[in-house]
Design an enzyme around this catalytic site. Structure first.
Site, short mmCIF file in Angstrom:
data_model
loop_
_atom_site.label_atom_id
_atom_site.label_comp_id
_atom_site.label_asym_id
_atom_site.label_seq_id
_atom_site.Cartn_x
_atom_site.Cartn_y
_atom_site.Cartn_z
N SER A 102 0.82 -0.97 0.04
CA SER A 102 0.13 0.12 0.06
C SER A 102 0.90 1.51 0.15
O SER A 102 2.14 1.23 0.62
CB SER A 102 -0.91 0.00 1.38
OG SER A 102 -1.33 1.17 1.39
N TYR A 133 -1.97 -1.59 11.13
CA TYR A 133 -2.47 -2.20 9.80
C TYR A 133 -1.20 -1.70 8.79
O TYR A 133 -0.61 -2.53 8.12
CB TYR A 133 -3.64 -1.48 9.21
CG TYR A 133 -3.78 -1.85 7.77
CD1 TYR A 133 -4.00 -2.77 7.23
CD2 TYR A 133 -3.79 -0.81 6.73
CE1 TYR A 133 -4.15 -3.42 5.67
CE2 TYR A 133 -3.66 -0.91 5.30
CZ TYR A 133 -4.00 -2.31 4.82
OH TYR A 133 -3.88 -2.39 3.51
N LYS A 171 2.01 -3.98 6.38
CA LYS A 171 2.50 -3.76 4.97
C LYS A 171 4.01 -3.70 4.99
O LYS A 171 4.73 -4.07 4.16
CB LYS A 171 1.58 -2.51 4.18
CG LYS A 171 0.20 -2.91 4.20
CD LYS A 171 -0.05 -4.25 3.45
CE LYS A 171 -1.53 -4.53 3.41
NZ LYS A 171 -1.86 -5.82 2.97
#
Ligand SMILES: NC(=O)c1ccc[n+]([C@@H]2O[C@H](COP(=O)([O-])OP(=O)(O)OC[C@H]3O[C@@H](n4cnc5c(N)ncnc54)[C@H](O)[C@@H]3O)[C@@H](O)[C@H]2O)c1
Length: 338
Positions: free
Chosen positions: A125, A150, A154
Site C-alpha cells: 500500500s 495495519y 504492510k
C-alpha cells in the site's frame, strides 16, 4: 499451471480472478469469507463463464496451509490479497492484524520456498510512504514510520518478502503498492461488498447517494491544496487487477532482473475530495449532501503516484478515468441496494 489467489472473493481479489481467467490461467481461490460472501463466485462465473476452484480455508491455520500446498502441487504462482484492512480496528486489535497479515504471509512463503520455482505478488500500500516529501511519489521515496498496526503490517510484510528473497533464489516476488482502489466491474456482477463500515471515500459517497447515510462528512477544507481538501490517487479496480496479471506474467516469464521488486500502482493523477464528489455528482445527476467537518486525525494532505516505473518496466498503465470508475461504483451500489 495453477495460480492461487488468497482473498480471491474480496474486492480486489475477485476482479483479479476475472482478469486471470480472461488470460487463460487456472485459478484456485482461498478465502475464509471473513470479509466476503461465497456468492461472489457466482458473480465471477457470470463474467468469466467459469468458476475458479474454491477452498474455504483460514490461512491463519498453518497446518491447513501446508496441507493445501500438498494437495495443489501445480500452484506455481500466488497473489496474496488475504489480510485484514481496517486501519481503526488495527489500532484496537493489533495482534489480530499481526497474526492475520504477517502470520499468513510467513506460512505461504515457507511453502513457496520449498518449490523449484515460485512467483509471489503481494498487496502492499502507498501507506508505507506516509506523507511523502515530494509529489508524485516514486518507489524510492523513504518508507515512513507507520501510523497504525495495519500500515505496519504492510511495511513488515515487504521486509519479510525482501529478506526471504535474498536467501531464496527460486522465489520471485513483486510488491505492488496500491494507491486508492475504487469502483466495481462494469457488469456490476462484482464489487466492494457492503460488510461493516466502509474504509474508503467512494463507498461512503455512493451510500450517501443511495440514501443509506444522510450526509457525507468531508474531513477538513483547510489543507494546503487548491480547494483545501485532501488529495489522493484513485485507481480503478479493474486497472489494478490487470496490474497483478502483468506482474505475475513478468515473473512467470523470468523477465524480472531482481527476484524482489516494488511497483507503485496508481494513475499518477491526484484528485481532491471535492473533485471526487464532483465526479459522483455527474453520474448521480444532482448534488450530493455533504458537510465540511474538522480534520480527521492521521490524514495526510496529498499522495499520488509516480507511475513511470510501472509504465516502463511492467508495461502497465491505468486506462480508466475517475469518471469511468465512479460510474461503475454507482452502478454497483444501486444494484446491491435493489
Ligand atoms: N482496498 C484498499 O483500499 C487497499 C489499499 C491498499 C492495499 N490493500 C490491500 O489489498 C488486499 C486486498 O484488499 P481488499 O480491499 O480486496 O480487501 P477485502 O477485505 O475485500 O479482501 C480480502 C479478502 O481476504 C479474506 N481473508 C482475510 N483474512 C483471511 C484469512 N486468514 N484466510 C483466508 N482469507 C482471508 C477476506 O474474507 C476477504 O475476502 C489487502 O491485503 C489489503 O490490505 C487494499
Amino acid at each position: 499451471m495453477q495460480i492461487l489467489v488468497t482473498g480471491g472473493l474480496g474486492f480486489i481479489g475477485s476482479h483479479t480472478v476475472v482478469e486471470l481467467q480472461a488470460k487463460g490461467f487456472e485459478v484456485v481461490v482461498i478465502d475464509d469469507c471473513s470479509n466476503a460472501d461465497e456468492k461472489v463466485l457466482d458473480g465471477i462465473e457470470k463474467i468469466s463463464g467459469k468458476k475458479p476452484i474454491f477452498e474455504k480455508l483460514d490461512l491463519k491455520d498453518r497446518g491447513k496451509v501446508e496441507d493445501f500446498f500438498h494437495r495443489y502441487p501445480d500452484v506455481e504462482g500466488v497473489i496474496h490479497f488475504a489480510a485484514s484492512k481496517a486501519v481503526g480496528e488495527s489500532v484496537e486489535k493489533p495482534l489480530l492484524y499481526y497474526e492475520n497479515n504477517i502470520g499468513t504471509l510467513v506460512y505461504i512463503l515457507k511453502e513457496l520456498s520449498k518449490k523449484n520455482k515460485a512467483s509471489f505478488i503481494f498487496s502492499s500500500s502507498c501507506t508505507v510512504y506516509g506523507q511523502a516529501d515530494k509529489m508524485p511519489i516514486t518507489e524510492d521515496a523513504p518508507v515512513k514510520e507507520a501510523e497504525s498496526p495495519y500500515g505496519n503490517t504492510k511495511q513488515i510484510g515487504e521486509e519479510i518478502i525482501s529478506d526471504t528473497c535474498k536467501v531464496t533464489p527460486n522465489l520471485n516476488a513483486i510488491a505492488l503498492r496500491y494507491f486508492n482502489p475504487m469502483g466495481a466491474h462494469p457488469s456490476a456482477e462484482i464489487g466492494e461488498l457492503p460488510i461493516g463500515v466502509p474504509q474508503n471515500l467512494v463507498p461512503f459517497i455512493t451510500r450517501t447517494g443511495v440514501g443509506l447515510r444522510k450526509e457525507l462528512s468531508v474531513f477538513g477544507d483547510d489543507y494546503p491544496t487548491e480547494d483545501g481538501t485532501c488529495i489522493r490517487d484513485y485507481i480503478y479496480v479493474v486497472d489494478l487487477a490487470k496490474a497483478h496479471v502483468v506482474a505475475l506474467e513478468r515473473l512467470l516469464a523470468s523477465k524480472n532482473p531482481k527476484n524482489y521488486e516494488v511497483f507503485n500502482v496508481g494513475t499518477g493523477k491526484g484528485s481532491s475530495v471535492l473533485e471526487v464528489i464532483g465526479s459522483f455528482e455527474k453520474v448521480y445527476g444532482k448534488k450530493l449532501n455533504y458537510r465540511i467537518v474538522g480534520r480527521r486525525q492521521g490524514d495526510i494532505t496529498t499522495a499520488y503516484a509516480d507511475t513511470t516505473k510501472a509504465n516502463n518496466e511492467l508495461g502497465w498503465k491505468s486506462i480508466y478515468s475517475l469518471d469511468d470508475a465512479m460510474e461503475s461504483a454507482w452502478k454497483w451500489e444501486q444494484k446491491i441496494r435493489n
